[in-house]
Scaffold this active site. Structure first.
Site, PDB file in Angstrom:
ATOM      1  N   GLY A  27       0.831  -1.363  -0.049  1.00  0.00           N
ATOM      2  CA  GLY A  27       0.154  -0.024  -0.001  1.00  0.00           C
ATOM      3  C   GLY A  27       0.837   1.201  -0.064  1.00  0.00           C
ATOM      4  O   GLY A  27       0.175   2.334   0.436  1.00  0.00           O
ATOM      5  N   THR A  28       2.047   1.177  -0.460  1.00  0.00           N
ATOM      6  CA  THR A  28       2.862   2.429  -0.522  1.00  0.00           C
ATOM      7  C   THR A  28       2.310   3.409  -1.372  1.00  0.00           C
ATOM      8  O   THR A  28       2.572   4.563  -1.298  1.00  0.00           O
ATOM      9  CB  THR A  28       4.332   2.319  -0.736  1.00  0.00           C
ATOM     10  OG1 THR A  28       4.423   1.637  -1.786  1.00  0.00           O
ATOM     11  CG2 THR A  28       5.097   1.425   0.434  1.00  0.00           C
ATOM     12  N   ASN A  29       1.844   2.998  -2.564  1.00  0.00           N
ATOM     13  CA  ASN A  29       1.342   3.701  -3.602  1.00  0.00           C
ATOM     14  C   ASN A  29      -0.028   4.515  -3.154  1.00  0.00           C
ATOM     15  O   ASN A  29      -0.244   5.686  -3.399  1.00  0.00           O
ATOM     16  CB  ASN A  29       1.153   3.041  -4.993  1.00  0.00           C
ATOM     17  CG  ASN A  29       2.439   3.002  -5.876  1.00  0.00           C
ATOM     18  OD1 ASN A  29       2.503   3.881  -6.496  1.00  0.00           O
ATOM     19  ND2 ASN A  29       2.727   1.951  -5.802  1.00  0.00           N
TER      20      ASN A  29
ATOM     21  N   ILE B 265      -6.503 -11.153 -11.182  1.00  0.00           N
ATOM     22  CA  ILE B 265      -6.783 -10.843 -12.507  1.00  0.00           C
ATOM     23  C   ILE B 265      -8.311 -10.443 -12.611  1.00  0.00           C
ATOM     24  O   ILE B 265      -8.906 -11.519 -12.003  1.00  0.00           O
ATOM     25  CB  ILE B 265      -6.374 -12.230 -13.305  1.00  0.00           C
ATOM     26  CG1 ILE B 265      -5.077 -12.267 -13.228  1.00  0.00           C
ATOM     27  CG2 ILE B 265      -6.954 -12.070 -14.621  1.00  0.00           C
ATOM     28  CD1 ILE B 265      -4.391 -13.717 -13.841  1.00  0.00           C
ATOM     29  N   LEU B 266      -8.622  -9.569 -13.268  1.00  0.00           N
ATOM     30  CA  LEU B 266      -9.968  -9.048 -13.225  1.00  0.00           C
ATOM     31  C   LEU B 266     -10.637  -9.937 -14.531  1.00  0.00           C
ATOM     32  O   LEU B 266      -9.974  -9.852 -15.607  1.00  0.00           O
ATOM     33  CB  LEU B 266      -9.991  -7.751 -13.474  1.00  0.00           C
ATOM     34  CG  LEU B 266      -9.648  -6.983 -12.088  1.00  0.00           C
ATOM     35  CD1 LEU B 266      -9.361  -5.448 -12.372  1.00  0.00           C
ATOM     36  CD2 LEU B 266     -10.548  -7.052 -10.975  1.00  0.00           C
TER      37      LEU B 266
ATOM     38  N   HIS C 280       2.086   0.047 -13.651  1.00  0.00           N
ATOM     39  CA  HIS C 280       2.787  -1.262 -13.668  1.00  0.00           C
ATOM     40  C   HIS C 280       4.038  -0.818 -13.614  1.00  0.00           C
ATOM     41  O   HIS C 280       4.375   0.125 -14.522  1.00  0.00           O
ATOM     42  CB  HIS C 280       2.294  -1.881 -14.937  1.00  0.00           C
ATOM     43  CG  HIS C 280       2.868  -3.250 -15.105  1.00  0.00           C
ATOM     44  ND1 HIS C 280       2.604  -4.310 -14.473  1.00  0.00           N
ATOM     45  CD2 HIS C 280       3.823  -3.697 -15.947  1.00  0.00           C
ATOM     46  CE1 HIS C 280       3.320  -5.248 -14.853  1.00  0.00           C
ATOM     47  NE2 HIS C 280       4.192  -4.960 -15.848  1.00  0.00           N
TER      48      HIS C 280
ATOM     49  N   ASN D  40      -4.654   1.440 -13.970  1.00  0.00           N
ATOM     50  CA  ASN D  40      -3.499   0.809 -13.038  1.00  0.00           C
ATOM     51  C   ASN D  40      -2.056   1.411 -13.170  1.00  0.00           C
ATOM     52  O   ASN D  40      -1.812   1.798 -14.255  1.00  0.00           O
ATOM     53  CB  ASN D  40      -3.673  -0.678 -13.561  1.00  0.00           C
ATOM     54  CG  ASN D  40      -2.749  -1.627 -12.906  1.00  0.00           C
ATOM     55  OD1 ASN D  40      -2.383  -1.555 -11.703  1.00  0.00           O
ATOM     56  ND2 ASN D  40      -1.893  -2.450 -13.571  1.00  0.00           N
TER      57      ASN D  40
ATOM     58  N   MET E 165      -3.561  -7.282  -6.938  1.00  0.00           N
ATOM     59  CA  MET E 165      -2.958  -8.552  -7.456  1.00  0.00           C
ATOM     60  C   MET E 165      -3.977  -9.528  -7.840  1.00  0.00           C
ATOM     61  O   MET E 165      -3.809 -10.655  -7.626  1.00  0.00           O
ATOM     62  CB  MET E 165      -1.950  -9.044  -6.441  1.00  0.00           C
ATOM     63  CG  MET E 165      -0.671  -8.124  -6.142  1.00  0.00           C
ATOM     64  SD  MET E 165       0.088  -7.252  -7.291  1.00  0.00           S
ATOM     65  CE  MET E 165       1.088  -8.327  -7.754  1.00  0.00           C
TER      66      MET E 165
HETATM   67  C1  GRF Z   1       4.090  -1.304  -7.418  1.00  0.00           C
HETATM   68  O1  GRF Z   1       5.064  -1.616  -7.821  1.00  0.00           O
HETATM   69  C2  GRF Z   1       3.066  -1.129  -8.719  1.00  0.00           C
HETATM   70  O2  GRF Z   1       3.397  -1.109  -9.714  1.00  0.00           O
HETATM   71  C3  GRF Z   1       2.697  -2.878  -8.854  1.00  0.00           C
HETATM   72  O3  GRF Z   1       2.549  -3.369  -7.427  1.00  0.00           O
HETATM   73  C4  GRF Z   1       3.574  -2.680  -6.790  1.00  0.00           C
HETATM   74  C5  GRF Z   1       2.604  -2.243  -5.323  1.00  0.00           C
HETATM   75  O4  GRF Z   1       3.330  -1.898  -4.296  1.00  0.00           O
HETATM   76  N1  GRF Z   1       1.565  -2.979  -9.653  1.00  0.00           N
HETATM   77  P1  GRF Z   1       2.445  -0.887  -3.038  1.00  0.00           P
HETATM   78  O5  GRF Z   1       1.609  -1.864  -2.620  1.00  0.00           O
HETATM   79  O6  GRF Z   1       1.966   0.360  -3.564  1.00  0.00           O
HETATM   80  O7  GRF Z   1       3.526  -0.441  -2.258  1.00  0.00           O
END
Ligand code: GRF
Length: 190
Positions: free
Chosen positions: A12-14, A90-91, A106, A104, A88
């Site tokens: 969840g860092t994003n 698959i939809l 990537h 999304n 994570m």
């Molecule tokens: C990120 O690298 C994103 O690009 C990929 O999964 C990772 C998620 O990291 N789809 P976080 O959970 O946001 O830390």
């Protein structure tokens, strides 16, 4: 104010980065949804005052049933944008036909290195540049229309250093694209 929903599965860092930069400033995060009851991101979100809903995929007989529950939860709040951040699963078309405003991120320069372990595969390749992509979610895994990308020139660096640079780029690009889309600054989805 425009509203988004964030889907996540792990660290969840994003999510945290988007929340810190944009929540209650240029948009509202109506809620975050995770399929993983032990996701680290749950605590991060709660600390930032964001409501989290857990929809455990293991409670459903098939992907389609899980997607139905996910779609129903998203539709409750009718967000302007659905943001996948490390989600994570698959939809299936149950999701992609119902939710057409999902994006999304990537960790590669798509269309290269689609799917799992993109950072490791990109690191192991002989490419001299690496980067990240934000794209619309479609039926094809990591195959939807590209919205924006960012990249860097590779140095003689360890996998850990490389990974840190990828994440730093994600933290820069994703909030910029989210804001830009909500403000109509990117071309319409084709
Ligand atoms: C990120 O690298 C994103 O690009 C990929 O999964 C990772 C998620 O990291 N789809 P976080 O959970 O946001 O830390």
């Amino acid at each position: 104010m425009k509203r988004i929903v964030i889907l996540f599965s792990g660290n969840g860092t994003n999510l945290e980065n988007i929340a810190r930069k944009l929540h209650r400033k240029s948009l509202l995060i109506s809620k975050a949804i995770t399929n993983n009851p032990s996701a680290k991101g749950i605590e991060r979100a709660k600390r930032l005052g964001i409501e989290v809903e857990v929809i455990d995929h293991r409670n459903f007989a098939c992907r389609e049933e899980f997607d139905e529950a996910l779609v129903a939860s998203i539709k409750q709040v009718e967000p302007d944008l659905v943001v996948l951040a490390g989600f994570m699963r698959i939809l299936t078309p149950v999701f992609t036909d119902a939710i057409t405003n999902a994006i999304n991120i990537h960790p590669s320069i798509l269309p290269l290195f689609k799917g799992a372990k993109a950072i490791e595969r990109s690191y192991a390749s002989d490419m001299r540049v690496a980067g990240v992509t934000v794209h619309w979610v479609s039926n094809e895994l990591d195959g939807g229309q590209i919205i924006d990308q960012a990249c860097f020139h590779r140095e003689d660096e360890s996998l850990e250093e490389f990974e840190a640079r990828i994440h730093a780029l994600e933290y820069e690009l994703y909030p910029k694209v989210i804001e830009g889309l909500l403000q109509g600054k990117y071309p319409q989805k084709a």
